[in-house]
Structure formats: structure tokens, C-alpha cells
Design an enzyme around this catalytic site. Structure first.
Site, mmCIF file in Angstrom:
data_model
loop_
_atom_site.group_PDB
_atom_site.id
_atom_site.type_symbol
_atom_site.label_atom_id
_atom_site.label_comp_id
_atom_site.label_asym_id
_atom_site.label_seq_id
_atom_site.Cartn_x
_atom_site.Cartn_y
_atom_site.Cartn_z
ATOM 1 N N ASP A 342 1.121 4.384 -19.921
ATOM 2 C CA ASP A 342 1.062 4.046 -19.077
ATOM 3 C C ASP A 342 2.227 3.658 -18.231
ATOM 4 O OD1 ASP A 342 -1.965 3.559 -19.002
ATOM 5 O OD2 ASP A 342 -2.162 1.715 -20.442
ATOM 6 N N ASP A 379 5.480 -17.431 -2.216
ATOM 7 C CA ASP A 379 4.869 -16.333 -3.099
ATOM 8 C C ASP A 379 5.322 -16.148 -4.333
ATOM 9 O OD1 ASP A 379 3.842 -13.890 -4.352
ATOM 10 O OD2 ASP A 379 4.051 -12.616 -2.842
ATOM 11 N N GLU A 383 7.929 -9.833 -7.720
ATOM 12 C CA GLU A 383 8.256 -9.253 -6.394
ATOM 13 C C GLU A 383 8.318 -10.118 -4.772
ATOM 14 O OE1 GLU A 383 4.726 -9.028 -7.590
ATOM 15 O OE2 GLU A 383 4.816 -6.770 -8.601
ATOM 16 N N PHE A 409 -1.844 -13.496 -1.752
ATOM 17 C CA PHE A 409 -2.224 -12.744 -1.494
ATOM 18 C C PHE A 409 -3.678 -12.451 -2.682
ATOM 19 C CE2 PHE A 409 -2.690 -9.257 -4.486
ATOM 20 C CZ PHE A 409 -2.368 -8.293 -3.801
ATOM 21 N N ARG A 414 -5.138 -7.640 -0.212
ATOM 22 C CA ARG A 414 -3.978 -6.082 -0.918
ATOM 23 C C ARG A 414 -2.683 -6.994 0.694
ATOM 24 N NH1 ARG A 414 -4.323 -0.737 -0.693
ATOM 25 N NH2 ARG A 414 -5.966 -0.938 1.386
ATOM 26 N N MET A 415 -2.802 -8.540 1.086
ATOM 27 C CA MET A 415 -1.638 -8.673 1.867
ATOM 28 C C MET A 415 -1.594 -10.313 1.563
ATOM 29 S SD MET A 415 -2.901 -7.263 5.648
ATOM 30 C CE MET A 415 -3.908 -8.682 6.431
ATOM 31 N N SER A 416 -0.298 -10.666 1.639
ATOM 32 C CA SER A 416 -0.109 -12.447 1.739
ATOM 33 C C SER A 416 0.827 -12.507 3.140
ATOM 34 C CB SER A 416 0.837 -12.415 0.319
ATOM 35 O OG SER A 416 2.066 -11.719 0.046
ATOM 36 N N ASP A 560 -5.788 -1.466 -23.542
ATOM 37 C CA ASP A 560 -5.922 -3.002 -23.876
ATOM 38 C C ASP A 560 -7.398 -3.576 -23.094
ATOM 39 O OD1 ASP A 560 -4.656 -3.561 -20.913
ATOM 40 O OD2 ASP A 560 -3.322 -4.304 -21.207
ATOM 41 N N ASP A 564 -10.451 0.121 -20.925
ATOM 42 C CA ASP A 564 -9.958 1.527 -21.536
ATOM 43 C C ASP A 564 -10.574 2.563 -22.870
ATOM 44 O OD1 ASP A 564 -7.917 1.483 -19.814
ATOM 45 O OD2 ASP A 564 -7.291 0.222 -20.882
#
Length: 724
Positions: A342, A379, A383, A409, A414-416, A560, A564
Site C-alpha cells: 500500500d 480543519d 492536510e 469535510f 469531498r470538500m470543506s 487490514d 482486503d
């Protein structure tokens, strides 16, 4: 958490770590002495027959012991040899069996400190079982008690828990069994299992929902569904593993056993034919010499050390905090040709950091940077905080805007962003998400702006970065795209060199990521992997593994989550994270207690070291047998056939001294090789051909030379015995 409880946790973790450290630092002499009782217990023939080579030695020693007893009453049975010669040979053969048992006992003994430490956690603790549990009557909020409603809590011993039972565990309590959290979130101390004192977060509904019996909840309260039967818990499996109690022979060991057994039978036939052939020319060889010769010629060295090598390989894996369900998994790791890794957390650190603000043409850089920073003030993600830190490093002074409303978010948007009191709204997020928001709000993006935006986004992605688009809708309804924030996912240091080493061994590395192909390609090039799977879904991993296996490759991967599980089950070496779900751990054939995906590289190295060690010692053992054959046979018959004296290049004193020196060397070499069997041959990241060539030179040539030198030195002392 009270100070007393904190001290108890710290002392327990320190005690366990100290026990394991002491075990690993013990001298060989101390380990040999401590393992002697176990070695003597292994003399039981019901145990010995599992090792055909050493069983032959055991039978030979027993026969010579009886023969020696009869010779005390009838000296003619000695065939003209001193009576005590038979007794000395019998004692040396018993010592050979003892040393073989000792090698295995020492290997098993190295895990006992770890097993004892683990047993400290395997106590019968109270379990607060929820009777009549269903999701509508979740007792996560402190109740109900017995008799209050359809579900109630009852205290029972943890040993009475059954598969599927639901228990409640509060702060300060031990988790009574392995399971999955179905409600709640808690901080858990796993030091008793992993040796790591820092607590970890476990919560329901994700890939970190699995908990292990014997670990302790430090804060909050969780509801756990038990996923293991009593006696089959994670701790129980670890105890059995480190002690070697449930260790089964691997396919390679079985194949080697067949080879060694075949060689033993061949040499047995050869030895049985010696006396008739010798008698035909007027010579004779005693039973004592024939049995000693047989023991010298059969591959006793590798036969004695084979089990110890396997147990020591398992022990090395446990020392890396990895639990394997079988030795087969470790061997498979040594033969792996493809690694699926990964990206996040394995190849990169996983904490993407803002590295640069890119304003679009016609937009002021300061305006764009300030808007991005304002939208990130609340936030809490790494990030978001990195965007604020980058803005401050460029000299912007940022203060919270009174009356502003934070927009967090979500996976759906998929935004803040931030809604300002003056009616302006700032949004940052994925390119497609921001463009969809602009369309929804009725905004129009000019073609030249859209082209400039896509050009900048593609450039950032092509460099391995992650673009976040920043846009603002003013109070009058106008929507404006301001620019792009570049996030950089940092590749871990040293991985490129490690991947290069794997490539030398013929192992391909494949990066698996959810990033777009451009970003994935850039990071793959920076990390030095051979291939990558971009925008990967669970079915993509499974398909890739099947494709590789269809080419004859052996594949290893980590995972995990429940999604998977199919790929872990399909792979030849599936390493599940301890923090992952029970489904993942059940599907894999290894569990990493530290939940460190990069450990897959170490697991491959351990597997290869196991195979290299077994191959090196097998080469040494067979080379030994060849050398002993040419060392002993001429000396045995040179008295009857003086012409053979030319071949007695070591100048051995007599046939009796030659035979006795050879079997003494045969016993001593086992003890001398025990440290190498336990530690393993030094592993180097090289091509298989180069490793094979070096081992043939070192262990093949060394295996031929060592007996000549060793037997000659021993003969210098043996010849001093009267009658020899």
C-alpha cells in the site's frame, strides 16, 4: 486513569519487555544448561522416530549399549577389540542424540520467556456479558442492568465466553477475549502483546475495530463481539507458536526429510554390504565399527539441526512481533517474487503536507493563499493544518472570523470550507467535487479558466502531488476559481534502496494506491517500485494477485480491512495488521502485532534467511559425509591392506582411532553449529545464483575441509588411549 493504575500498566509492560530482552541476551552456555532437562526428555523413542536420521543413531546407541553389556560377560563378542571401545562408541552416540535434542530444546527454549510473559495476560478475568443483546438495545450508555429491559449485563468468567457473545468493557478493565468492537471507541493499552507502551485507538465501524484478549481499555467504554472460542484466542496461538508446541513440518522440511531418509537407507545398505565383502578377502569388521561408520556417513548434522532451524526461523519472526499460522507461511515468504505494498503508510508517511499555493492567471496570489488558509482554520486534519502553517510561513496573519460557519469535510461532498458573515462562501476540495459545486450553484467557469485549472491540476498530479482546488462564491452569486493548493505525500527515506535490493533478488514491488494514475506514476518513480495499481479497489488487488500467480509467481501483500480479506486469502503470504478487522486476520496467514505495513519487507528477508540457512547447513552436512568417507575407509582397512595407507592422507593412527575420532567429530560439530542454526546464515540482498555460489564455496568447501582437520586433531588425543 489513576496514578496507581498507570504505574501498574507501566510496570507490567516493563516486566514483559525485560523478560524477552533477558531471554534474547542469554549466552549460549546458559541456554544449553537450561535446555538440558528438555533435551533428556526428548530421548523417548516415541519422539525420536519423527526424525528418521537421529532415530537410526538412537537405535545404534541402544544396540551398542546392549552389546557392551554382553561383552562384559563374553569378551569374544568384542572381535579382538578392547571391550571399552564399544562403550566409548555407545557413549559418543548417546551424546550425538543428546546434542541433536539439545539443538531443538534450545531453539524452543528461546521462546519460553516470551510465552511466560504472554501467560501473564492470559488470566481468567471477569467478563461483563450482555444477555439478549441486539443493536436496538445497545448497553453502550452504562446500562441497562439485569432485569431492566430486554438486554441486561451479567458478570461471568472470561473462560465461559463463547463465540458470538457480546461483552461490555469499561476503562481500566481487561478485554476478556478476541473480538470486534461493534459499538463505541476507546484507547487501548496493547503493550502486553506488542511491547509498545503507547496506547492505540480502537473503534467500531472501521478497519481498526479488532481487539485482543488480555489488552486493557484505558478510557471510555466499548461493546465487543467475541470472535474466538476459549483456548483459541490470539494469545493462546502466540504461546503455542513461540514454544513450538503446534509447529508442523513445512513442505520443504518434509521433502528434505525424505532426501535424508533416502540417503540413510542407501548408506545403511552400503554398510551392511561391507562385512560380506571384507570377509571374502579375509578381513572382518566388528558390529561396533559398522554402526559407528553408519552414523558417520548418514547426514546426522543436518538431521540434528533441521528442526532447530525451523523453530529458530519462527522465533525470529516472533521477535519482529509477527505471528505466523504455520512455518509454511515463512517459507513462502522466502520464495516470494512479487510484493504488493500500500502507498499510504508503507511507501509514504501518509500525512500529506501543503507545499505550495498556485494562483490561476488573473488571480492575486495573496488573495488565493488567504482564502485557502481561512477555509482551513477549523480543519483539524493534517492536510488542513498544513495549509494554515504554509500560509503563516509566507507571512499571513490569520485570525478566526467572528460569525463564520465552518463547513466540515465529508465523504459525500469531498470538500470543506467556510461561510463568511458577509455572504461569501469559500470551498476547497477535489477538482471534480469543486467543479460539481460550481455547477450546482449556477456558476459558470470560462473555458480558458477551466483549461488553466486542469493544466495546473495535471502538472501537480504528474509530480506526485495531490491538488486541492480553492473556489469562492461571492454574496452576489458570482463564483470564482482562485487556484490550487499542492499537497505532497512524502516518500519514506531509504525505501528506494531497499526496493533496489529486492530487485537484485528477483522480487518485483508493486504499489497499490487509490490515487489517480498520474499521481501514482510519479510516486512510483520516486519510490523506485517496479509497477503500480492506481485507483485500486479490493477486486483490483485480487485480480492482480491471480494474474501474477497464473504466471507462476508467489505473491505477498498486507491488508487490514474486511475488503482486503479476499486478496489476503488468495495471496501466498497475507500479512494482516493487528489493528485490522477479524476478517482480515482470519484471511491472512500472518498477523503483524505492530500494524506496520513496511514489515512485509522484513518478513521476506526472514523467510529467505530461513531457506538460506537450511540450504547452507544441508550443503555442509553432505560435504562432511563425503569427507568422512574418504577419511575413515582407508584407515579402517589399511592394516589388512597396506596399500590403502597411501590414501590415509591424515595419517590416522589406527582403524579404531580413525572410527572413534570420526564419531567424536560428528557429535562435536552439531554443538558448534547450534549458534549458526539459531542465528541463521547472514542474509544479503543478492541474486539467488550469487547466494548459491557463495554458500557452495563457504559451506560446501568448508564442509569438506573441516572433517579432515577436526578428525586429525581428535586422533592426536585418541591414539593416547591404551589399545588404540
Amino acid at each position: 486513569m489513576t496514578s496507581a493504575f498507570a504505574n501498574d500498566v507501566a510496570n507490567n509492560a516493563a516486566s514483559i519487555a525485560d523478560d524477552v530482552k533477558k531471554s534474547n541476551n542469554k549466552s549460549l552456555g546458559a541456554m544449553l544448561g537450561k535446555s538440558l532437562p528438555d533435551a533428556f526428555r526428548k530421548f523417548d523413542p516415541r519422539n525420536m522416530w519423527h526424525n528418521p536420521v537421529m532415530f537410526i543413531v538412537w537405535v545404534g546407541a541402544a544396540f551398542l549399549t546392549l552389546l557392551g553389556i554382553f561383552q562384559l560377560f563374553d569378551a569374544s563378542l568384542a572381535n579382538g577389540e578392547p571391550v571399552y571401545f564399544t562403550w566409548i562408541v555407545a557413549i559418543v552416540l548417546w551424546a550425538t542424540v543428546l546434542f541433536a535434542n539439545l539443538a531443538e530444546a534450545v531453539a524452543e527454549g528461546r521462546g519460553k520467556a516470551q510465552a511466560d510473559a504472554l501467560r501473564k495476560t492470559r488470566t481468567t478475568t471477569p467478563a461483563h456479558i450482555v444477555k439478549g443483546y441486539d443493536e436496538k438495545n445497545d448497553p453502550d450508555a452504562r446500562g441497562p442492568e439485569k432485569g431492566e429491559g430486554p438486554a441486561y449485563i451479567e458478570e461471568i468468567p472470561s473462560s465461559d465466553l463463547k463465540l458470538g457473545d457480546v461483552v461490555v468493557v469499561s476503562a481500566g478493565e481487561l478485554i476478556p477475549g478476541d473480538g470486534d468492537i461493534i459499538s463505541g471507541i476507546a484507547s487501548v493499552d496493547e503493550s502486553a502483546i506488542t511491547g509498545e507502551s503507547a496506547p492505540v485507538i480502537r473503534e467500531s465501524g472501521g478497519d481498526r475495530s479488532s481487539v485482543t484478549g488480555g489488552t486493557r481499555v484505558l478510557s471510555d467504554r466499548i461493546v465487543v463481539r467475541i470472535t474466538q472460542k476459549p483456548g483459541e484466542s490470539f494469545v493462546d496461538k502466540m504461546i503455542a507458536l513461540v514454544e513450538g508446541a503446534n509447529r508442523q513440518k513445512t513442505p520443504n522440511e518434509i521433502a528434505l526429510d525424505v532426501l535424508l531418509s533416502s540417503l540413510t537407507i542407501i548408506f545403511l545398505v552400503v554398510v551392511l554390504c561391507i562385512n560380506p565383502q571384507a570377509s571374502s578377502v579375509g578381513a572382518s569388521v566388528s558390529l561396533t565399527v559398522l554402526i559407528a561408520l553408519l552414523v558417520c556417513l548418514i547426514p546426522t548434522t543436518i538431521g540434528a539441526l533441521l528442526s532447530a532451524i525451523g523453530i529458530a526461523g519462527m522465533d525470529r519472526l516472533v521477535q519482529h512481533n509477527v505471528l505466523a499460522t504455520s512455518g509454511r507461511a515463512i517459507e513462502a515468504a522466502g520464495d516470494v517474487t512479487t510484493l504488493l505494498l500500500d502507498k499510504t503508510g508503507t511507501i509514504t508517511y501518509g500525512n500529506r503536507q501543503a507545499s505550495e499555493f498556485h494562483a490561476l492567471p488573473g488571480v492575486d496570489h495573496d488573495e488565493m493563499a488567504k482564502a485557502a488558509a481561512l477555509s482551513s482554520l477549523a480543519d483539524a486534519t493534517p492536510e488542513g493544518q498544513s495549509i494554515v502553517a504554509l500560509a503563516k510561513s509566507e507571512g499571513f496573519e490569520l485570525d478566526e472570523v467572528p460569525g463564520a460557519v465552518d463547513v466540515p469535510f465529508t465523504a459525500e461532498t469531498r470538500m470543506s470550507g467556510l461561510d463568511l458573515p458577509n455572504g461569501d462562501r469559500i470551498r476547497k476540495g477535489a477538482t471534480s467535487a469543486v467543479e460539481a459545486w460550481i455547477d450546482k450553484e449556477g456558476g459558470v467557469m470560462p473555458v480558458e479558466v477551466r483549461d488553466a485549472l486542469h493544466e495546473k491540476v495535471n502538472a501537480i498530479s504528474g509530480q506526485g502531488g495531490t491538488p486541492l482546488v480553492v473556489a469562492e462564491q461571492y454574496a452576489n452569486g458570482e463564483v470564482k476559481v482562485l487556484g490550487v493548493v499542492q499537497l505532497k505525500d512524502v516518500v519514506k527515506k531509504g525505501l528506494k534502496e531497499r526496493f533496489a535490493d529486492l530487485r537484485k533478488m528477483g522480487i518485483r514491488t508493486v504499489m497499490v494506491t487509490g490515487d489517480n494514475p498520474l499521481t501514482a506514476k510519479a510516486i512510483a518513480q520516486e519510490a523506485g517500485v517496479d509497477d503500480f495499481i492506481a485507483e485500486a479497489k479490493p477486486e483490483d488487488k485480487l485480480a492482480y494477485i491471480k494474474k501474477e500467480q497464473a504466471k507462476g509467481q508467489l505473491v505477498a501483500m498486507t491488508g487490514d480491512g474486511t475488503n482486503d480479506a479476499p486478496a489476503l486469502a488468495q495471496s501466498d503470504v497475507g500479512v494482516a495488521m493487528n489493528s485490522g478487522t477479524s476478517a482480515a486476520k482470519e484471511a491472512g496467514n500472518m498477523v503483524d502485532l505492530d500494524s506496520d505495513p513496511t514489515k512485509l519487507i522484513d518478513i521476506v528477508a526472514i523467510g529467505k534467511q530461513l531457506l538460506i540457512t537450511r540450504g547452507a547447513l544441508t550443503t555442509f552436512s553432505i560435504a562432511n559425509d563425503v569427507a568422512k568417507y574418504f577419511a575413515i575407509i582407508p584407515a579402517m582397512f589399511m592394516e589388512k591392506f597396506p596399500g590403502l595407507g597411501v590414501l590415509n592422507i591424515m595419517g590416522l593412527h589406527s582403524s579404531l582411532s580413525a572410527v572413534l575420532s570420526a564419531i567424536i567429530f560428528n557429535a562435536i560439530i552439531i554443538v558448534l553449529l547450534i549458534p549458526l542454526a539459531l542465528k541463521g546464515v547472514k542474509y544479503r540482498a543478492e541474486a539467488s545464483e550469487k547466494i548459491l555460489g557463495r554458500n557452495l564455496k563457504v559451506y560446501g568447501l568448508g564442509g569438506i575441509i573441516a572433517p579432515f582437520i577436526g578428525i586429525w586433531i581428535i586422533d592426536l588425543f585418541v591414539r593416547l588411549i591404551p589399545g588404540f
